[in-house]
Design a protein around this motif. Structure first.
Motif, short mmCIF file in Angstrom:
data_model
loop_
_atom_site.label_atom_id
_atom_site.label_comp_id
_atom_site.label_asym_id
_atom_site.label_seq_id
_atom_site.Cartn_x
_atom_site.Cartn_y
_atom_site.Cartn_z
N GLN A 101 0.82 -1.22 0.00
CA GLN A 101 0.00 0.00 0.00
C GLN A 101 0.85 1.26 0.00
O GLN A 101 0.53 2.24 -0.68
N MET A 102 1.94 1.25 0.75
CA MET A 102 2.84 2.40 0.77
C MET A 102 3.50 2.61 -0.59
O MET A 102 3.64 3.76 -1.07
N THR A 103 3.88 1.52 -1.23
CA THR A 103 4.49 1.61 -2.55
C THR A 103 3.50 2.19 -3.56
O THR A 103 3.86 3.04 -4.39
N GLN A 104 2.26 1.73 -3.49
CA GLN A 104 1.22 2.28 -4.36
C GLN A 104 1.02 3.77 -4.10
O GLN A 104 0.85 4.56 -5.02
N HIS A 105 1.05 4.15 -2.83
CA HIS A 105 0.88 5.56 -2.45
C HIS A 105 1.97 6.42 -3.11
O HIS A 105 1.70 7.53 -3.59
N LEU A 106 3.19 5.89 -3.16
CA LEU A 106 4.30 6.63 -3.74
C LEU A 106 4.28 6.65 -5.26
O LEU A 106 4.78 7.60 -5.88
N LEU A 107 3.72 5.62 -5.89
CA LEU A 107 3.82 5.48 -7.34
C LEU A 107 2.51 5.70 -8.09
O LEU A 107 2.48 5.61 -9.31
N ALA A 108 1.44 6.01 -7.37
CA ALA A 108 0.14 6.19 -8.02
C ALA A 108 0.18 7.25 -9.11
O ALA A 108 -0.42 7.10 -10.19
N GLY A 217 19.87 5.94 -0.48
CA GLY A 217 20.04 7.38 -0.41
C GLY A 217 18.82 8.18 -0.02
O GLY A 217 18.41 9.10 -0.74
N PHE A 218 18.23 7.86 1.14
CA PHE A 218 17.16 8.72 1.68
C PHE A 218 17.37 8.85 3.19
O PHE A 218 18.09 8.07 3.81
N GLU A 219 16.75 9.88 3.76
CA GLU A 219 16.94 10.18 5.18
C GLU A 219 15.88 9.44 6.01
O GLU A 219 14.72 9.81 6.03
N LEU A 220 16.33 8.41 6.70
CA LEU A 220 15.39 7.61 7.50
C LEU A 220 14.81 8.43 8.64
O LEU A 220 13.64 8.23 9.03
N GLY A 221 15.58 9.35 9.18
CA GLY A 221 15.11 10.17 10.29
C GLY A 221 13.93 11.05 9.93
O GLY A 221 13.21 11.53 10.83
N GLU A 222 13.70 11.27 8.63
CA GLU A 222 12.57 12.10 8.21
C GLU A 222 11.28 11.31 8.04
O GLU A 222 10.21 11.88 7.86
N VAL A 223 11.38 9.98 8.12
CA VAL A 223 10.20 9.12 7.97
C VAL A 223 9.37 9.16 9.25
O VAL A 223 9.90 8.98 10.35
N ALA A 224 8.07 9.39 9.11
CA ALA A 224 7.20 9.58 10.27
C ALA A 224 6.80 8.28 10.96
O ALA A 224 6.30 8.30 12.08
N PHE A 225 7.00 7.14 10.31
CA PHE A 225 6.51 5.87 10.85
C PHE A 225 7.52 5.24 11.80
O PHE A 225 8.73 5.37 11.64
N LYS A 226 6.99 4.55 12.81
CA LYS A 226 7.81 3.85 13.79
C LYS A 226 7.63 2.35 13.60
O LYS A 226 6.80 1.89 12.82
N GLU A 227 8.42 1.56 14.34
CA GLU A 227 8.25 0.11 14.29
C GLU A 227 6.81 -0.25 14.66
O GLU A 227 6.21 0.41 15.50
N PRO A 228 6.22 -1.27 14.01
CA PRO A 228 6.85 -2.17 13.05
C PRO A 228 6.70 -1.72 11.60
O PRO A 228 6.95 -2.50 10.69
N ASN A 253 4.90 10.20 4.10
CA ASN A 253 4.41 10.56 5.43
C ASN A 253 2.93 10.92 5.45
O ASN A 253 2.33 11.01 6.53
N THR A 254 2.33 11.09 4.29
CA THR A 254 0.89 11.36 4.23
C THR A 254 0.08 10.06 4.17
O THR A 254 -1.15 10.11 4.20
N PHE A 255 0.77 8.93 4.09
CA PHE A 255 0.07 7.64 4.05
C PHE A 255 -0.55 7.33 5.41
O PHE A 255 0.03 7.65 6.45
N ARG A 256 -1.71 6.69 5.40
CA ARG A 256 -2.39 6.31 6.63
C ARG A 256 -2.49 4.80 6.73
O ARG A 256 -2.97 4.15 5.79
N ILE A 257 -2.05 4.26 7.85
CA ILE A 257 -2.08 2.82 8.08
C ILE A 257 -3.53 2.34 8.13
O ILE A 257 -4.41 2.99 8.68
N ASP A 258 -3.78 1.15 7.57
CA ASP A 258 -5.10 0.54 7.60
C ASP A 258 -5.59 0.31 9.03
O ASP A 258 -4.79 0.21 9.97
N SER A 259 -6.90 0.21 9.17
CA SER A 259 -7.46 -0.21 10.45
C SER A 259 -7.04 -1.65 10.74
O SER A 259 -6.62 -2.37 9.83
N HIS A 260 -7.14 -2.04 11.98
CA HIS A 260 -6.82 -3.40 12.45
C HIS A 260 -5.33 -3.68 12.53
O HIS A 260 -4.93 -4.82 12.77
N LYS A 261 -4.49 -2.67 12.33
CA LYS A 261 -3.05 -2.84 12.50
C LYS A 261 -2.58 -1.90 13.59
O LYS A 261 -2.47 -0.69 13.37
N LEU A 262 -2.36 -2.44 14.77
CA LEU A 262 -1.96 -1.62 15.90
C LEU A 262 -2.83 -0.36 16.01
O LEU A 262 -2.33 0.74 16.23
#
Length: 399
Positions: A101-108, A217-228, A253-262
């Motif tokens: 889903q995240m990949t689709q969000h980036l490549l849509a 070559g991207f900045e991981l510290g700028e990613v808004a998501f945490k484990e997992p 960072n504008t992606f929203r995690i599906d319901s039922h996942k944490l």
């Protein structure tokens, strides 16, 4: 004749083209569907008259239809000629849906479409799309003989679906199968332990998210998501970087995690509950426990364990030095209770979800966590993991 095995979502989508003979255990006599396909009992299958056979992805590998087939191919093989050159397969044990889903969000915006195990059968994807992003199950990989991706993203592998594959080794072998088939010019991103798997593809091994950020070559510290979800995000950024030469962290960072996942929510007493019903394997449940390791966790465990021992889950509780209590549900609730006793973890055998929630409601304190992270599939007691999650929330919020 052209043949389909099983009458599920995938094969029904293929069957819309007409001209198929469809065999399923639930068919007791010959009939036709709305598209004019023949619906036939298993006993009427004649391998000598079938020019090809396409099974539903999860159709049992040991079924007599599969064993008697001579021209068995997967859904991916059948649509090989209609598949765009830019095709991404995403597999692994835990996190492949979110990564897809995240990949689709980036490549849509680049003309991508998402499907496969994530919900849309290949028969319903546009062959003119610029990119296909496919969540790929071990079942599909087992049956695939010809199709290969341009990009293969493999998340970490832990034991799962052993009752279907037969052994852990067969499960892992299915996940690694694309590497042995991929062509020159393609790329596979895999856990470090698999980087030396023989392949014509360029194989990139990673230990963690930091590895991926450094290599691509991207900045991981700028990613808004945490484990997992951080590894899922990093792999999605890698796919985007490969196909577009740009990893857009801001867009991700504008992606929203599906319901039922944490999915966190609070009851009227201000107590924290977490719907993680999507955790249908041990690795996913361990990720949830790690997230809340600094709190007392009351966790619901159990269901259809798919032939996998849950001992590693309890070993993880011990290694994390986790303060917790288990509430056992599902068809394996007695085995969960036995493992709890063996590992010295407090456990209340409940068998049913409602009983477990009611027991937790009596004991949960503010500052603790009421977690549904079953480490098991849901079909022993529910129609889907989503139904299990919805009922969990309803039971929690019931006055």
């Amino acid at each position: 004749m052209k043949t389909l095995f099983g009458y599920g979502k995938t094969t029904k989508a293929i069957a819309k083209s007409g001209g198929w003979c469809i065999f399923d255990d639930k068919f007791t006599h010959a009939s036709k569907d709305e598209f004019g396909n023949d619906l036939l009992p298993v006993s009427e299958f004649d391998a000598q008259k079938s020019e090809l056979e396409v099974p539903s992805p999860g159709f049992p590998r040991t079924h007599e239809l599969v064993q008697n087939s001579k021209n068995l191919i997967s859904e991916y093989d059948y649509f090989l000629r209609n598949t765009p050159k830019n095709c991404i397969w995403i597999s692994g044990t835990n996190g492949k849906t979110t990564t897809t889903q995240m990949t689709q969000h980036l490549l849509a915006s680049f003309g991508s479409q998402m499907g496969g195990n994530v919900g849309t059968p290949l028969a319903e994807l546009d062959p003119q799309a610029q990119i296909w992003i496919l969540e790929t199950s071990s079942f599909t990989l087992h049956y695939t003989k010809f199709a290969t991706p341009l990009v293969y993203l493999l998340l970490p592998i832990t034991p799962d679906h052993i009752s279907w594959h037969g052994t852990s080794e067969e499960y892992v072998s299915a996940k690694l199968k694309p590497l042995k088939m991929m062509k020159k010019g393609s790329i596979a991103i895999v856990p470090k332990c698999f980087e030396n798997t023989a392949s014509y593809a360029r194989v990139v091994g990673y230990k963690n998210e930091q590895d991926l950020a450094r290599i691509f070559g991207f900045e991981l510290g700028e990613v808004a998501f945490k484990e997992p979800f951080l590894l899922d995000a990093a792999l999605a950024l890698c796919a985007a970087k490969i196909l577009t030469n740009h990893a857009d962290v801001g867009l991700l960072n504008t992606f929203r995690i599906d319901s039922h996942k944490l999915e966190e929510f609070f009851d009227t007493n201000g107590r924290l509950w977490v719907d993680d019903t999507k955790a249908t394997n041990i690795d996913a449940a361990i990720c949830a426990l790690k997230r809340y390791r600094d709190k007392f966790v009351r966790v619901i465990v159990g269901g259809d364990d798919k032939g996998v021992s849950l001992a590693p889950l309890f070993e993880a509780m011990r290694e994390l030095n986790l303060a917790c209590k288990v509430y056992a549900i599902g068809s394996n609730f007695k085995r969960v209770a036995e493992l709890s006793a063996h590992f010295g973890v407090a456990c209340e055998p409940c068998e049913f979800l409602e009983f477990a929630v009611n027991a937790m409601k009596k004991e949960l304190k503010v500052g603790e966590v009421g977690l549904l992270s079953p480490a098991c599939a849901s079909l022993d007691q529910f129609s889907s993991y989503a139904e299990r999650g919805e009922k969990f929330k309803a039971f929690v919020l019931k006055a």
